[in-house]
Structures are given as structure tokens and as C-alpha cells.
Design a protein around this motif. Structure first.
Motif, short mmCIF file in Angstrom:
data_model
loop_
_atom_site.label_atom_id
_atom_site.label_comp_id
_atom_site.label_asym_id
_atom_site.label_seq_id
_atom_site.Cartn_x
_atom_site.Cartn_y
_atom_site.Cartn_z
N ASN A 295 11.28 0.39 2.80
CA ASN A 295 10.17 1.02 2.56
C ASN A 295 9.92 1.15 0.82
O ASN A 295 11.00 1.91 0.25
N LYS B 215 0.73 -1.28 -0.01
CA LYS B 215 -0.05 -0.05 -0.13
C LYS B 215 0.89 1.41 -0.05
O LYS B 215 1.84 1.16 0.71
N LYS B 216 0.28 2.24 -0.58
CA LYS B 216 0.94 3.67 -0.39
C LYS B 216 0.18 4.47 0.53
O LYS B 216 -0.87 4.82 0.33
N GLY B 217 0.83 4.70 1.60
CA GLY B 217 0.36 5.34 2.73
C GLY B 217 0.52 6.92 2.64
O GLY B 217 -0.19 7.57 2.34
N CYS B 218 1.94 7.25 2.99
CA CYS B 218 2.14 8.40 2.98
C CYS B 218 3.22 8.89 1.78
O CYS B 218 3.32 9.88 1.57
N ASP B 219 3.92 7.89 1.10
CA ASP B 219 4.63 7.96 0.05
C ASP B 219 5.96 8.77 0.45
O ASP B 219 6.48 9.56 -0.47
N HIS B 220 6.15 8.88 1.78
CA HIS B 220 7.32 9.65 2.29
C HIS B 220 8.10 9.10 3.21
O HIS B 220 8.92 9.60 3.95
N GLY B 221 8.18 7.75 3.47
CA GLY B 221 8.91 6.75 4.24
C GLY B 221 8.43 7.03 5.80
O GLY B 221 9.19 6.76 6.66
N GLN B 222 7.10 7.48 6.02
CA GLN B 222 6.81 7.61 7.33
C GLN B 222 6.10 6.63 7.93
O GLN B 222 5.86 6.77 9.38
N CYS B 223 5.09 5.71 7.23
CA CYS B 223 4.12 5.04 7.76
C CYS B 223 4.47 3.60 7.54
O CYS B 223 3.93 2.75 8.40
N GLY B 224 5.31 2.95 6.82
CA GLY B 224 5.67 1.53 6.91
C GLY B 224 4.53 0.84 6.04
O GLY B 224 4.66 -0.40 5.72
N ALA B 225 3.41 1.41 5.44
CA ALA B 225 2.43 0.86 4.57
C ALA B 225 2.99 0.14 3.51
O ALA B 225 2.60 -1.02 2.96
N CYS B 226 4.20 0.58 2.79
CA CYS B 226 4.72 0.02 1.52
C CYS B 226 5.92 -0.98 1.81
O CYS B 226 6.49 -1.35 0.89
N CYS C 166 8.58 2.82 -1.19
CA CYS C 166 8.20 4.36 -1.59
C CYS C 166 9.47 5.07 -1.78
O CYS C 166 9.44 6.24 -2.24
S1 FES Z 1 4.00 4.61 1.91
FE1 FES Z 1 4.43 5.55 3.85
S2 FES Z 1 6.31 4.86 4.41
FE2 FES Z 1 6.05 4.29 2.00
#
Ligand code: FES
Ligand code: FES
Length: 213
Positions: free
Chosen positions: A102, A81-92, A104
Motif C-alpha cells: 500500500n 489512486k488515493k482511496g482512504c490514505d489509511h491502508g484500508q482500501c488497497g486503491a494505492c 499510502c
Molecule cells: S489509499 Fe487506501 S490503502 Fe492506500
């Protein structure tokens, strides 16, 4: 002494002069815009080949494409999944050559020859990975957004500990780290969920590791 006619002429001259200056300034702007358009029409591409969940892929990609976008948009593996696309959430989070990353934050073209595992590669609904089973058993799974990344991370975390890789909370760097609640919490801290089933996730992980946290 200027006559009214002279003044008229001067005003017109000023306006005409202004228009020609404007014309002059417009031309270079258009001229400089043209190469930009040409660049957008043909972005730099590069060939890359890697294996995802046991299947080899050879792709030619815009060099700016993240691994996450390639997995989701090119290979249609939408479990990641793409959560934040900034390396902050870990969804990816995916596993690359045994280490979680990560996706993203990394460009796909940096992974030529790599072996990538996504949540789809760990298990299927009919044949689940032990960590997927444990997440269900302990009610550690949550929304479809954060769970795939957490399971990929959890699998790689246990491998990290088994390989003796220390974390920020490992007290004694001369000894192999143990599967403890604080080690697991520290190592899973990059996987964010706003809903608070973290303790169930720790239960699932310690179950798979065969220890009591
Ligand atoms: S989408 Fe959040 S860390 Fe990659
Ligand atoms: S369940 Fe996914 S963010 Fe909490």
C-alpha cells in the motif's frame, strides 16, 4: 479604614495588574510560536533515487512524503489512486521489488534503490498486460478508483503463489500453495470494492494463471 479613593485606586491597580499579566503570558506564546514557523518554512528533506516503470528518478523530498503522494504529485503517475490514505482500501497498491504494498502507508525516502511498478508500468491501452486483458474479458474491471490497485495486486498475488508464499488459508504449509478461489479471495481481501465484481476478478485471475478455480 480605606477611603473611596483608595478603593478606586485598588480596582485600577487590579485591572492594570491583570493587563500586565496578560501581556506577560502573550509574550512567551509568541516567542514559542516563532521556531515552529521557521521549521514550517524549511521542512526536513532527503535525497532518494528509485526506478518507476523502468525510468530512474532522483528526487529531494520532504521526508514525510508518502510513496503514493510522490507517484501522483511529483511524478504525475495518477493511475495509482488515493482511496482512504489509511491502508484500508488497497486503491494505492503498487509493486515494489516484486511485492505489492500500500503506497499510502510507506514513506518515499524508504525506497532508495527500489524498483517500483505502477499500473502505468504494467501495460498501456495499446499493449495491455495479460491481467489487464483478462479483467476486460471477464468484466472484472470496475471504477477507475479500485481497478488499478486490484490489477497490481492480482499480478503480484499470482507471483506470490508461484513463489510458494503461504497465506492465512493455506492448509498445508509444507506444500506449495495452489491457485484456488479461496487462496485468491484471501490474498485479494485487502483490495476493497463496494460494487461487487469480486467473482469476475477471480475468473480473470484464474484465466491468467491457466487454472480453473
Ligand atoms: S489509499 Fe487506501 S490503502 Fe492506500
Ligand atoms: S468499482 Fe471501484 S469501488 Fe467498486
Amino acid at each position: 479604614m480605606p477611603t473611596p479613593g483608595d478603593l478606586d485606586f485598588s480596582r485600577r491597580g487590579v485591572l492594570a495588574g491583570g493587563a500586565s499579566v496578560a501581556a506577560v503570558t502573550v509574550v512567551p506564546t509568541r516567542a514559542t510560536a516563532a521556531p515552529g514557523k521557521a521549521a514550517a518554512a524549511s521542512p526536513p528533506t532527503s535525497k532518494v533515487a528509485f526506478e518507476v516503470n523502468g525510468t530512474p528518478h532522483a528526487l529531494e523530498l520532504d521526508t514525510r512524503t508518502s510513496l503514493l503522494d510522490v507517484l501522483r504529485e511529483h511524478l504525475h503517475l495518477t493511475g495509482t489512486k488515493k482511496g482512504c490514505d489509511h491502508g484500508q482500501c488497497g486503491a494505492c497498491t503498487v509493486i515494489v521489488d516484486g511485492r505489492r504494498i500500500n503506497s499510502c502507508l510507506t514513506l518515499a525516502v524508504m525506497h532508495d534503490g527500489d524498483t517500483i511498478t505502477t499500473i502505468e508500468g504494467l501495460g498501456t491501452p495499446d499493449k495491455m498486460h495479460p491481467m489487464q486483458d483478462a479483467f476486460v474479458e471477464h468484466d472484472g474491471y470496475q471504477c477507475g478508483y479500485c481497478t488499478p490497485g486490484q490489477i497490481c495486486s492480482a499480478v503480484a498475488v499470482l507471483d506470490e503463489i508461484k513463489a510458494g508464499i503461504p497465506s492465512h488459508v493455506t492448509a498445508d504449509l509444507t506444500k506449495a500453495p495452489k491457485v484456488t478461489a479461496s487462496e485468491l479471495r484471501e490474498r485479494m481481501s485487502g483490495n476493497i470494492c463496494r460494487c461487487g465484481a469480486y467473482s469476475n476478478i477471480i475468473d480473470a485471475m484464474t484465466d491468467v494463471a491457466g487454472v480453473k478455480a
